[in-house]
Scaffold this motif. Structure first.
Motif, short mmCIF file in Angstrom:
data_model
loop_
_atom_site.label_atom_id
_atom_site.label_comp_id
_atom_site.label_asym_id
_atom_site.label_seq_id
_atom_site.Cartn_x
_atom_site.Cartn_y
_atom_site.Cartn_z
N VAL A 23 0.85 -1.19 0.00
CA VAL A 23 0.00 0.00 0.00
C VAL A 23 0.89 1.24 0.00
N PRO A 24 0.89 2.05 -1.04
CA PRO A 24 1.64 3.32 -1.03
C PRO A 24 1.09 4.26 0.04
N VAL A 25 2.03 4.94 0.78
CA VAL A 25 1.64 5.83 1.88
C VAL A 25 2.37 7.16 1.72
N VAL A 26 1.69 8.26 2.00
CA VAL A 26 2.31 9.59 2.05
C VAL A 26 2.10 10.13 3.46
N ALA A 27 3.26 10.43 4.14
CA ALA A 27 3.20 10.92 5.53
C ALA A 27 3.25 12.44 5.55
N ARG A 28 2.54 13.01 6.51
CA ARG A 28 2.52 14.46 6.62
C ARG A 28 3.31 14.98 7.82
N ALA A 29 3.78 14.11 8.64
CA ALA A 29 4.53 14.55 9.82
C ALA A 29 5.26 13.36 10.42
N ASN A 30 6.27 13.69 11.22
CA ASN A 30 6.94 12.65 12.00
C ASN A 30 6.15 12.38 13.27
N TRP A 31 5.85 11.15 13.49
CA TRP A 31 5.18 10.76 14.75
C TRP A 31 4.73 9.32 14.60
N THR A 32 4.08 8.82 15.63
CA THR A 32 3.46 7.49 15.55
C THR A 32 1.95 7.69 15.45
N PHE A 33 1.37 7.21 14.36
CA PHE A 33 -0.04 7.46 14.07
C PHE A 33 -0.81 6.13 13.98
N PRO A 34 -2.06 6.13 14.45
CA PRO A 34 -2.89 4.92 14.31
C PRO A 34 -3.41 4.77 12.88
N ILE A 35 -3.51 3.53 12.44
CA ILE A 35 -4.09 3.20 11.13
C ILE A 35 -5.14 2.11 11.34
N GLU A 36 -6.30 2.28 10.72
CA GLU A 36 -7.35 1.26 10.77
C GLU A 36 -7.43 0.54 9.42
N VAL A 37 -7.53 -0.79 9.49
CA VAL A 37 -7.72 -1.61 8.30
C VAL A 37 -9.16 -2.14 8.32
N VAL A 38 -9.89 -1.83 7.27
CA VAL A 38 -11.28 -2.27 7.16
C VAL A 38 -11.42 -3.09 5.87
N LEU A 39 -11.99 -4.32 6.00
CA LEU A 39 -12.22 -5.18 4.85
C LEU A 39 -13.72 -5.20 4.52
N HIS A 40 -14.03 -5.15 3.23
CA HIS A 40 -15.41 -5.22 2.78
C HIS A 40 -15.55 -6.28 1.70
N THR A 41 -16.77 -6.76 1.52
CA THR A 41 -17.04 -7.63 0.38
C THR A 41 -16.84 -6.83 -0.90
N PRO A 42 -16.55 -7.50 -2.01
CA PRO A 42 -16.27 -6.76 -3.26
C PRO A 42 -17.37 -5.81 -3.70
N ASP A 43 -18.62 -6.05 -3.30
CA ASP A 43 -19.67 -5.10 -3.67
C ASP A 43 -19.71 -3.91 -2.73
N GLY A 44 -18.89 -3.93 -1.66
CA GLY A 44 -18.76 -2.80 -0.76
C GLY A 44 -19.87 -2.64 0.25
N THR A 45 -20.82 -3.60 0.33
CA THR A 45 -21.98 -3.40 1.20
C THR A 45 -21.86 -4.06 2.56
N THR A 46 -20.94 -5.02 2.71
CA THR A 46 -20.85 -5.77 3.97
C THR A 46 -19.41 -5.77 4.46
N GLN A 47 -19.24 -5.43 5.75
CA GLN A 47 -17.90 -5.46 6.35
C GLN A 47 -17.49 -6.91 6.59
N VAL A 48 -16.24 -7.19 6.29
CA VAL A 48 -15.69 -8.53 6.47
C VAL A 48 -14.86 -8.54 7.75
N GLY A 49 -15.33 -9.24 8.75
CA GLY A 49 -14.61 -9.26 10.02
C GLY A 49 -14.73 -7.92 10.74
N ARG A 50 -13.88 -7.71 11.71
CA ARG A 50 -13.92 -6.45 12.46
C ARG A 50 -12.75 -5.56 12.04
N ARG A 51 -12.87 -4.30 12.42
CA ARG A 51 -11.81 -3.34 12.11
C ARG A 51 -10.55 -3.68 12.91
N ILE A 52 -9.40 -3.60 12.23
CA ILE A 52 -8.11 -3.88 12.88
C ILE A 52 -7.31 -2.58 12.93
#
Length: 683
Positions: free
Chosen positions: A606-635
């Motif tokens: 995954v390409p990332v562009v940072a805007r500052a130095n620090w430690t930042f939280p990132i959430e990973v969310v998976l969805h079904t290919p049609d985008g209507t149903t979340q797959v599992g829980r947010r990580i």
């Protein structure tokens, strides 16, 4: 102890023969007293019957002056030995007067009316062919004149025939059956008769996806196969398609052979269309669930078509175990149904009708006479006679055949046209309770020149003189109660299915489970188990994609790549949409769609562009290919930005220098001001 025979004197050969006869009689009557039973057909005024005589076979339809063949059986070995051992034993075959009404047949059959014998013929037991199974075959010549070597019977009609066993001039057993004597040179107007069979069951497809064919359903199908294999056709048959589908899916021993037996015979009979599982048309019409009814009907017809060989299933006739009201009849008419046939339990709310051999018209306010649905009702009296268990089913079968012929005679005597009538025969519930009685009855009807065994789908259209009938509103079930839950399930299935490949069988299996869950005979608890079972399977697929938790990534530049490992624990490839969300990091490619091979891992870059130095939280969310149903829980995991390069670092450095310069100038200015305050000139 003295032998019982010691009480009988025997001084010479004549007395010895006399003694043997008495011994035989004593044995037979002793067996009777010990509980071997009495013949059910014995009139009340006759002597006690000690020999339980059963009818095994006969030719019901005989032409004038031909031979009557009767096969009777004595089951008990001791009794049979006693009868055979007595040289005086004989079979007496008697013919009674012609019967012309249905009531006469039933009264003679149940023994409430004595047979008025007009002729008889004696055949010694010793001259009667016997089989190892205890059967005696009686060949009885018949005649319309008077002969000593033949049984005198009238030229045509229904006649009671009594078979008696006589030992030493004593009656020890008898039965009464009927025959149909016809003139082969006479063209008889044929009265149509249909035999209807309906086999249903709870869904074989269980909430967990397993297939379970109940023993009761399997027994019903075996009885149906036995019935369809008799030499008579056509039967009008309705089998719940889901049950046939379950038999095809079943791995139980013998189910494949049973299905093959049914498939070989279905094409020779009238197989009627119905919904995949029980789905009430009346409730569906009122609840605006036409599309759901269409889906059920389509699935049902597909299954029937697979099992029906080259024959085409009939959609024009609807056979129902449950009451259908005017709303249901209207829905059925819209799908091409011309005739509605109610089994006795379904017709119970209508009460007693004056004639069950005629068609009625169902007319609703939205229907005209021209497109009304014809209503036929299985005769409840015949249904009662065909239901339950039978001690002598062969005897009962020919009695019912005689009733039908007598009913035809009554129609003709009342100046009616028997060809315009249709008598529907079935059990009370429509299932096959005794294939022997139904099979023998079918053969007798099929060979009777005065009758025609007809498919329900070939029933004549109703005439303008048909009586209209109002069907009471049904309240048995409300299919709307489960509509919303099933609609939600279908949406969830459609969404989860986008994770799977086009070749995956699971979407069809889930759709089939929803169809099974639509069965209107399920209780609320049973329905809930289907909902839970289906959702559990969907959840198992969606949670097969695993994302590592509690990870920290280090990004060493403003623009960098983040490597995220996804694991697929399923046995098939799965596709998901991966979305990363962070307040201080940008993801130029946005959400990414990936397919992870079966039981393997996949490294997502995954390409990332940072805007500052620090430690930042990132959430990973998976969805079904049609985008209507979340797959599992947010990580959630962390990304540490340790250094920024290029313009970002330059801007940061300039800002630091400016801050230092400002601070230095501020310090010098403060010192000058302090120095001015301490100068001697200002004191």
């Amino acid at each position: 102890m003295k032998n019982i025979w010691d009480t009988v004197p025997a001084r010479n050969s004549m007395e010895l023969r006399h003694t043997q006869r008495w011994r035989t009689i004593i044995v037979v009557y002793s067996l009777f007293l010990l509980g071997f039973g009495a013949g059910a057909a014995t009139p009340v005024s006759a002597q006690p019957v000690a020999v339980d005589l059963r009818l095994t076979a006969q030719n019901f339809n005989i032409s004038q002056s031909s031979s009557l063949r009767l096969v009777v059986r004595i089951d008990n070995d001791l009794v049979r030995t006693a009868v055979i051992g007595d040289r005086s034993s004989l079979f007496r075959i008697s013919a009674g007067r012609q019967v012309t009404t249905r009531l006469d047949v039933t009264d003679i059959g149940n023994g409430s009316t004595l047979v008025k014998q007009v002729a008889h013929l004696d055949i010694p037991v010793s001259r009667t062919p016997q089989s190892a199974g205890g059967n005696f075959t009686l060949i009885v010549p018949t005649t319309t004149s008077v002969r000593r070597d033949a049984l005198s019977i009238g030229p045509s009609g229904i006649f009671p025939i009594t078979v008696q066993i006589i030992l030493n001039k004593d009656l020890v057993g008898q039965l009464t059956t009927f025959i149909n004597v016809f003139d082969p040179g006479v063209p008889y107007p044929k009265m149509p008769v249909s035999i209807a069979v309906s086999v249903t069951s709870p869904p074989t497809l269980q909430p967990n996806g397993r297939t379970v064919v109940s023993d009761g359903s399997r027994t019903q199908l075996k009885r149906l196969a036995d019935l369809l294999e008799v030499n008579a056709a056509p039967f009008s048959v309705q089998v719940q398609p889901e049950l046939l589908d379950g038999l095809a899916r079943s791995n139980a021993t013998g189910d494949g052979d049973l299905l093959a037996r049914l498939r070989r015979r279905f094409q020779f009979h009238n197989l009627l269309s119905t919904t995949y599982v029980s789905f009430d048309p009346s409730s569906a019409q009122r609840g605006s669930m036409t599309s759901e009814f269409v889906d059920q009907l389509r699935r049902g017809e597909d299954i029937i078509d697979i099992n029906n060989g080259d024959a085409v299933p009939s959609r024009t006739t609807w056979l129902s175990r449950t009451t259908v009201d005017a709303d249901g009849a209207s829905l059925l008419r819209d799908f091409g149904v011309h005739s509605l046939v109610l089994l006795p339990q379904a017709a119970a709310p209508l009460g007693t009708l004056d004639n069950y051999a005629r068609a009625y018209r169902i007319v609703s306010p939205s229907q005209g006479t021209s497109n009304a649905v014809a209503l036929f009702i299985s005769d409840p009296t015949y249904a009662q006679e065909l239901s339950g268990t039978h001690e002598n089913p062969v005897l009962d079968a020919y009695r019912i055949a005689a009733e039908l012929l007598a009913e035809r005679t009554e129609i003709i005597r009342a100046n009616g046209d028997p060809t315009t009538r249709l008598t529907v025969l079935s059990t009370n519930t429509g299932d096959v309770q005794d294939p022997t009685i139904m099979g023998r009855l079918a053969i007798a009807l099929d060979h009777a020149p005065q009758l025609v065994l007809q498919a329900l789908s070939d029933a004549r259209a109703i005439g303008d003189d048909a009586t209209s009938i109002d069907l009471p509103r049904t309240t048995r079930v409300d299919v709307v109660a489960t509509r919303d839950a099933l609609a939600t399930l279908l949406n969830e299935i459609r969404s989860t299915s986008t994770m799977l490949s086009a070749e995956s069988p699971q979407p069809a299996a889930w759709s089939l489970l929803v169809a099974a869950a639509s069965c209107d005979t399920l209780s609320s608890d049973e329905f809930d188990r289907y909902v839970v079972g289906i959702r559990s399977q969907l959840r198992n697929v969606r949670t097969s994609i695993k994302v590592p938790e509690s990870l920290t990534f280090t990004l060493t530049g403003r623009e960098s790549n983040l490597r995220l490992q996804l694991r697929n624990t399923a046995s098939q490839p799965l596709s998901v949409i991966v979305e990363l969300v962070s307040a201080k990091l940008q993801f130029p490619t946005g959400s990414q769609s990936v397919t992870i091979p079966a039981d393997s891992t996949f490294d997502l870059v995954v390409p990332v562009v940072a805007r500052a130095n620090w430690t930042f939280p990132i959430e990973v969310v998976l969805h079904t290919p049609d985008g209507t149903t979340q797959v599992g829980r947010r990580i959630q995991f962390s990304a540490r930005v340790s250094a920024l390069a290029g313009l970002g670092q330059l801007v940061t450095g300039a800002a630091v220098l400016i801050l230092i310069a400002w601070w230095a100038a501020h310090v010098r200015r403060k010192r000058r001001e302090d120095s001015k305050g301490k100068h001697p000139a200002v004191r």
